[in-house]
Scaffold this motif. Structure first.
Motif, short mmCIF file in Angstrom:
data_model
loop_
_atom_site.label_atom_id
_atom_site.label_comp_id
_atom_site.label_asym_id
_atom_site.label_seq_id
_atom_site.Cartn_x
_atom_site.Cartn_y
_atom_site.Cartn_z
N ALA A 1 -29.49 -4.71 -14.68
CA ALA A 1 -28.38 -4.44 -15.58
C ALA A 1 -27.90 -3.00 -15.45
O ALA A 1 -26.69 -2.71 -15.52
CB ALA A 1 -28.79 -4.73 -17.03
N LEU B 1 -25.83 -2.78 -12.40
CA LEU B 1 -24.59 -3.50 -12.66
C LEU B 1 -23.63 -2.67 -13.51
O LEU B 1 -22.41 -2.73 -13.33
CB LEU B 1 -24.91 -4.83 -13.34
CG LEU B 1 -23.83 -5.91 -13.40
CD1 LEU B 1 -23.32 -6.27 -12.02
CD2 LEU B 1 -24.38 -7.16 -14.10
N ASP B 2 -24.16 -1.90 -14.42
CA ASP B 2 -23.32 -1.08 -15.30
C ASP B 2 -22.64 0.06 -14.56
O ASP B 2 -21.63 0.59 -15.02
CB ASP B 2 -24.17 -0.48 -16.44
CG ASP B 2 -24.48 -1.52 -17.51
OD1 ASP B 2 -23.81 -2.57 -17.53
OD2 ASP B 2 -25.41 -1.28 -18.31
N ASN C 1 -18.42 -6.11 -10.25
CA ASN C 1 -18.95 -6.81 -11.42
C ASN C 1 -20.12 -7.73 -11.10
O ASN C 1 -20.62 -8.42 -11.98
CB ASN C 1 -17.84 -7.64 -12.09
CG ASN C 1 -16.73 -6.78 -12.64
OD1 ASN C 1 -16.98 -5.76 -13.27
ND2 ASN C 1 -15.49 -7.16 -12.36
N GLU C 2 -20.54 -7.73 -9.83
CA GLU C 2 -21.57 -8.69 -9.42
C GLU C 2 -22.68 -7.99 -8.64
O GLU C 2 -22.43 -7.07 -7.87
CB GLU C 2 -20.96 -9.77 -8.51
CG GLU C 2 -19.82 -10.54 -9.15
CD GLU C 2 -19.12 -11.44 -8.15
OE1 GLU C 2 -18.25 -12.23 -8.57
OE2 GLU C 2 -19.43 -11.36 -6.94
N ALA D 1 -26.28 -9.49 -19.69
CA ALA D 1 -25.41 -9.87 -18.58
C ALA D 1 -25.60 -11.35 -18.24
O ALA D 1 -26.68 -11.91 -18.42
CB ALA D 1 -25.72 -9.01 -17.34
N SER E 1 -14.11 -12.89 -8.43
CA SER E 1 -14.77 -12.55 -9.68
C SER E 1 -13.86 -12.82 -10.86
O SER E 1 -12.64 -12.62 -10.79
CB SER E 1 -15.18 -11.07 -9.67
OG SER E 1 -15.62 -10.68 -10.95
N SER F 1 -16.18 -10.70 -15.41
CA SER F 1 -17.36 -10.51 -16.26
C SER F 1 -18.54 -10.04 -15.41
O SER F 1 -18.60 -10.27 -14.21
CB SER F 1 -17.72 -11.82 -16.97
OG SER F 1 -18.05 -12.83 -16.03
N LYS F 2 -19.49 -9.37 -16.06
CA LYS F 2 -20.69 -8.90 -15.37
C LYS F 2 -21.62 -10.09 -15.10
O LYS F 2 -21.94 -10.84 -16.02
CB LYS F 2 -21.42 -7.86 -16.21
CG LYS F 2 -20.60 -6.62 -16.54
CD LYS F 2 -20.54 -5.67 -15.35
CE LYS F 2 -19.88 -4.35 -15.72
NZ LYS F 2 -19.84 -3.40 -14.60
#
Length: 347
Positions: free
Chosen positions: A24, A27-28, A33-34, A88, A105, A108-109
């Motif tokens: 996470a 990802l942040d 986003n992936e 996520a 995409s 969204s995460k």
């Protein structure tokens, strides 16, 4: 910001640690986003089938890792383990669903968890990601990382590997039963002189057993090979260590063991010429690196899957490092390491 084009978040193949939180965090911070997570390492018996992690055909919760004294595995489903640590979205990707990587995409995460039961599955994942232009932000253990140089079209160059003169010291700070069997094998089958560290040595900061250290140095000098470890057939187990006595919490034990073992190894290095350090356990490696003031490690090659030959880059100690996770490998791992080292030219 530093100009790196690719990120690979290395994880443990038995899913120990804060994997969900770590994925996470990546990802942040990435522009996309992936992130695609490939937790399998088929060469070492770690496979992911229908989103479930297996070791040698057994669910994680049916292996010794479920009983890890400090980081027990309580679930075998990768998605569930990640979901316990992050909000996520987590999606499984099975072998027949690799076209998911080509879909645009939705903004969204999302963390994709990709199945892999063998090396062909791993390669198919890599090819699908390359075709989709999604090789940038990845996670997994050493298994998928091994494919990346070829997938990213990196050039391979040969590195000369030599053996330094000096003795061989095996150091195990791991409390894992697998490491226990491997050190016992080294003692009985590979002529390593054993010496078990006491609970006071590994938990009492600043304590020095001078007689023990003189003895291990002398035996190392006479035999050329020795093993120091934090448990033996009649030694400690995690349950028998008493952290309260040393004003520690149970969670602090691994770090304390690594730090104290690191200090002991440095004193041995200062007293006796060591050519090779075989180190079981990542915490132990870090503890040694801290005390010899060298946190930069250069990998030179793989001895057997998951067992790495490396070197401290800026160390004043001319030694080769052989390192592996405490809970990894077959019982005869040290015999295979010895055979590899014996064929190397001497520096």
């Amino acid at each position: 910001d530093a100009g790196f084009d690719f990120i690979y978040k290395k994880t443990d193949s038995t899913l120990r640690g804060n994997i969900g939180s770590e994925l996470a965090a990546v990802l942040d911070r990435i522009p996309g986003n992936e992130i695609v997570f490939v937790p399998a390492f088929p060469k070492s018996g770690r496979t992911t089938v229908r989103g479930v992690q297996y070791v040698d055909g057994k669910r994680l919760t049916d292996t010794v890792f479920a009983g890890d004294p400090f980081n027990p595995i309580k679930n075998s489903e990768v998605k569930t383990i990640i979901g316990e640590q992050t909000d996520a979205r987590v999606e499984n990707v099975f072998p027949g669903q690799l076209d998911k990587f080509s879909l645009p995409s939705d903004g969204s995460k999302v963390i994709f968890v990709a199945d892999a039961a063998d090396d062909d599955d791993m390669l198919n994942i890599g090819r699908a990601l390359k075709k989709a232009g999604k090789l940038k932000y990845l996670a997994g253990c050493a298994g998928f990382a091994e494919l990346l140089p070829e997938l990213l079209d990196y050039e391979k160059t040969a590195r000369p590997i030599e053996k330094f003169t000096g003795h061989t010291l095996l150091v195990s700070g791991s409390l894992n039963p697998i490491a226990l069997k491997q050190v016992a094998f080294a003692e009985t089958k590979c002529n390593y002189v054993p010496s078990v560290l006491s609970a006071k040595q590994i938990l009492d900061t600043g304590y020095v057993d001078s007689a023990w250290e003189r003895n291990i140095v002398q035996r190392l000098s006479e035999n050329g090979k020795a093993a120091i470890w934090t448990q033996g057939s009649n030694g400690h187990s995690a349950e028998r260590l008493d952290p309260v006595k040393y004003r520690l919490t149970k969670e602090q034990i691994p770090t304390h063991i690594a730090d104290n073992v690191g200090m002991i190894v440095k004193r041995i290095l200062d007293r006796e010429p060591i050519g090779t350090l075989i180190i079981f356990g990542g915490d132990t490696l870090l503890g040694i690196a801290r005390h010899i003031s060298d946190n930069i490690i250069e990998p030179l090659g793989e001895i057997i899957p998951g067992v790495v030959l490396a070197r401290f880059l800026n160390s004043r100690y001319p030694i080769n490092i052989v390192t592996k996770a405490g809970g990894y490998g077959e019982e005869n791992a040290v015999a295979l390491i010895d055979a590899f080292l014996s064929d190397l030219p001497v520096h």
